[in-house]
Design a protein around this motif. Structure first.
Motif, mmCIF file in Angstrom:
data_model
loop_
_atom_site.group_PDB
_atom_site.id
_atom_site.type_symbol
_atom_site.label_atom_id
_atom_site.label_comp_id
_atom_site.label_asym_id
_atom_site.label_seq_id
_atom_site.Cartn_x
_atom_site.Cartn_y
_atom_site.Cartn_z
ATOM 1 N N GLY A 182 52.943 43.398 -41.688
ATOM 2 C CA GLY A 182 51.255 42.930 -41.414
ATOM 3 C C GLY A 182 51.562 41.629 -41.362
ATOM 4 N N LYS A 183 52.773 40.469 -41.376
ATOM 5 C CA LYS A 183 52.942 39.469 -41.148
ATOM 6 C C LYS A 183 52.931 38.893 -39.717
ATOM 7 C CE LYS A 183 53.903 38.260 -45.901
ATOM 8 N NZ LYS A 183 53.492 38.969 -46.312
ATOM 9 N N ILE A 184 53.184 39.836 -39.334
ATOM 10 C CA ILE A 184 53.354 39.652 -36.925
ATOM 11 C C ILE A 184 52.865 40.063 -37.173
ATOM 12 C CG2 ILE A 184 55.193 39.587 -35.873
ATOM 13 C CD1 ILE A 184 57.486 38.676 -37.011
ATOM 14 N N ALA A 185 51.366 39.386 -36.248
ATOM 15 C CA ALA A 185 50.135 40.407 -35.973
ATOM 16 C C ALA A 185 50.351 40.955 -34.362
ATOM 17 C CB ALA A 185 48.948 39.103 -35.412
ATOM 18 N N ILE B 240 53.227 41.489 -30.671
ATOM 19 C CA ILE B 240 54.810 41.083 -30.074
ATOM 20 C C ILE B 240 55.095 39.756 -29.861
ATOM 21 C CG2 ILE B 240 54.280 42.417 -28.012
ATOM 22 C CD1 ILE B 240 56.929 43.478 -29.321
ATOM 23 N N GLU B 241 53.796 39.474 -29.122
ATOM 24 C CA GLU B 241 54.326 37.925 -28.857
ATOM 25 C C GLU B 241 54.848 37.233 -29.585
ATOM 26 O OE1 GLU B 241 51.312 39.280 -27.865
ATOM 27 O OE2 GLU B 241 51.649 39.776 -25.736
ATOM 28 N N ASP B 242 54.703 37.889 -31.208
ATOM 29 C CA ASP B 242 54.931 36.214 -32.060
ATOM 30 C C ASP B 242 56.191 36.477 -32.217
ATOM 31 O OD1 ASP B 242 52.515 35.500 -32.884
ATOM 32 O OD2 ASP B 242 52.100 36.942 -34.465
ATOM 33 N N ILE B 243 57.092 37.567 -31.784
ATOM 34 C CA ILE B 243 58.058 38.221 -31.896
ATOM 35 C C ILE B 243 59.035 37.240 -30.752
ATOM 36 C CG2 ILE B 243 60.538 39.708 -31.483
ATOM 37 C CD1 ILE B 243 57.864 41.543 -33.423
ATOM 38 N N TYR B 244 58.234 37.331 -29.600
ATOM 39 C CA TYR B 244 58.968 36.579 -28.930
ATOM 40 C C TYR B 244 59.085 35.432 -28.477
ATOM 41 C CZ TYR B 244 58.764 41.107 -26.551
ATOM 42 O OH TYR B 244 58.734 43.191 -26.051
ATOM 43 N N LEU B 245 57.541 34.276 -28.783
ATOM 44 C CA LEU B 245 58.345 33.155 -29.423
ATOM 45 C C LEU B 245 58.814 32.591 -29.961
ATOM 46 C CD1 LEU B 245 53.401 32.669 -30.208
ATOM 47 C CD2 LEU B 245 55.260 31.727 -27.625
ATOM 48 N N HIS B 246 59.619 33.904 -31.039
ATOM 49 C CA HIS B 246 61.023 33.076 -31.802
ATOM 50 C C HIS B 246 61.647 33.174 -31.097
ATOM 51 C CE1 HIS B 246 57.859 31.191 -34.189
ATOM 52 N NE2 HIS B 246 56.923 32.701 -34.229
ATOM 53 N N SER B 247 61.506 33.863 -30.285
ATOM 54 C CA SER B 247 62.488 34.644 -29.030
ATOM 55 C C SER B 247 64.018 35.231 -30.408
ATOM 56 C CB SER B 247 63.949 33.887 -28.785
ATOM 57 O OG SER B 247 64.035 32.681 -29.178
ATOM 58 N N VAL C 14 65.420 47.703 -42.113
ATOM 59 C CA VAL C 14 66.367 46.837 -41.950
ATOM 60 C C VAL C 14 66.916 44.947 -41.772
ATOM 61 C CG1 VAL C 14 68.317 49.216 -42.410
ATOM 62 C CG2 VAL C 14 67.034 48.256 -40.530
ATOM 63 N N THR C 15 65.716 44.796 -41.368
ATOM 64 C CA THR C 15 65.854 43.661 -40.462
ATOM 65 C C THR C 15 64.488 42.853 -41.723
ATOM 66 O OG1 THR C 15 65.019 43.905 -38.983
ATOM 67 C CG2 THR C 15 67.348 43.673 -38.518
ATOM 68 N N LYS C 16 65.124 41.484 -41.648
ATOM 69 C CA LYS C 16 63.741 40.752 -42.139
ATOM 70 C C LYS C 16 62.379 40.886 -41.148
ATOM 71 C CE LYS C 16 62.720 35.890 -42.677
ATOM 72 N NZ LYS C 16 63.691 34.585 -42.048
ATOM 73 N N LEU C 17 62.152 40.668 -39.974
ATOM 74 C CA LEU C 17 61.650 41.151 -39.063
ATOM 75 C C LEU C 17 61.247 42.860 -38.758
ATOM 76 C CD1 LEU C 17 59.550 39.924 -36.352
ATOM 77 C CD2 LEU C 17 62.096 41.011 -35.416
ATOM 78 N N ILE D 282 59.463 48.373 -34.876
ATOM 79 C CA ILE D 282 58.547 47.876 -34.883
ATOM 80 C C ILE D 282 57.866 47.482 -33.434
ATOM 81 C CG2 ILE D 282 59.392 44.313 -34.014
ATOM 82 C CD1 ILE D 282 61.919 45.032 -35.542
ATOM 83 N N VAL D 283 58.610 47.941 -32.659
ATOM 84 C CA VAL D 283 57.891 48.358 -31.496
ATOM 85 C C VAL D 283 56.439 49.298 -31.900
ATOM 86 C CG1 VAL D 283 58.122 48.528 -28.839
ATOM 87 C CG2 VAL D 283 59.673 47.810 -29.582
ATOM 88 N N ASP D 284 56.829 50.782 -31.817
ATOM 89 C CA ASP D 284 55.584 51.186 -32.335
ATOM 90 C C ASP D 284 54.959 50.819 -33.082
ATOM 91 O OD1 ASP D 284 57.016 53.680 -31.407
ATOM 92 O OD2 ASP D 284 57.787 53.999 -33.065
ATOM 93 N N THR D 285 55.304 49.640 -33.880
ATOM 94 C CA THR D 285 53.877 49.260 -34.596
ATOM 95 C C THR D 285 53.092 48.371 -33.923
ATOM 96 O OG1 THR D 285 55.596 48.646 -36.257
ATOM 97 C CG2 THR D 285 53.404 47.682 -36.517
#
Length: 96
Positions: free
Chosen positions: A47-50, A52-59, A37-40, A67-70
């Motif tokens: 597979g655009k985000i490799a 979980i650090e990438d997510i945290y980098l952009h907070s 449901v979210t853009k993230l 997402i976490v399960d991925t």
């Protein structure tokens, strides 16, 4: 590749009561049903985000558990709780 070692196997105190998320019932093919449901969520699913650090980098807020399960597939059962023993250090300063 850094695998999580067998740290903390067989040291635990029995099985911790699983907080029932009710995810067991569906069996395999669980991932197929995830409609982000979210853009993230969509980025992760495509597979655009490799990592979980990438997510945290952009907070970015993680609003979907998939997402976490991925990044941490629930294959090995549960995420191991690494319990750090924290010893409070008390500096004995004579506060005058």
């Amino acid at each position: 590749g850094g695998g999580f070692g067998d740290k903390g196997k067989g040291k635990g105190k029995g099985k911790k009561g699983f907080k029932g998320k009710g995810k067991k019932g569906k069996g395999k093919g669980d991932e197929k049903e995830w409609m982000p449901v979210t853009k993230l969520g969509r980025l992760v699913k495509e597979g655009k985000i490799a990592t979980i650090e990438d997510i945290y980098l952009h907070s970015l807020p993680i609003k979907e558990y998939q997402i976490v399960d991925t990044f941490f597939p629930p294959t090995g059962g549960v995420l191991k709780d690494e319990v750090m023993k924290i010893h409070p250090v008390q500096k004995l300063t004579s506060a005058g």
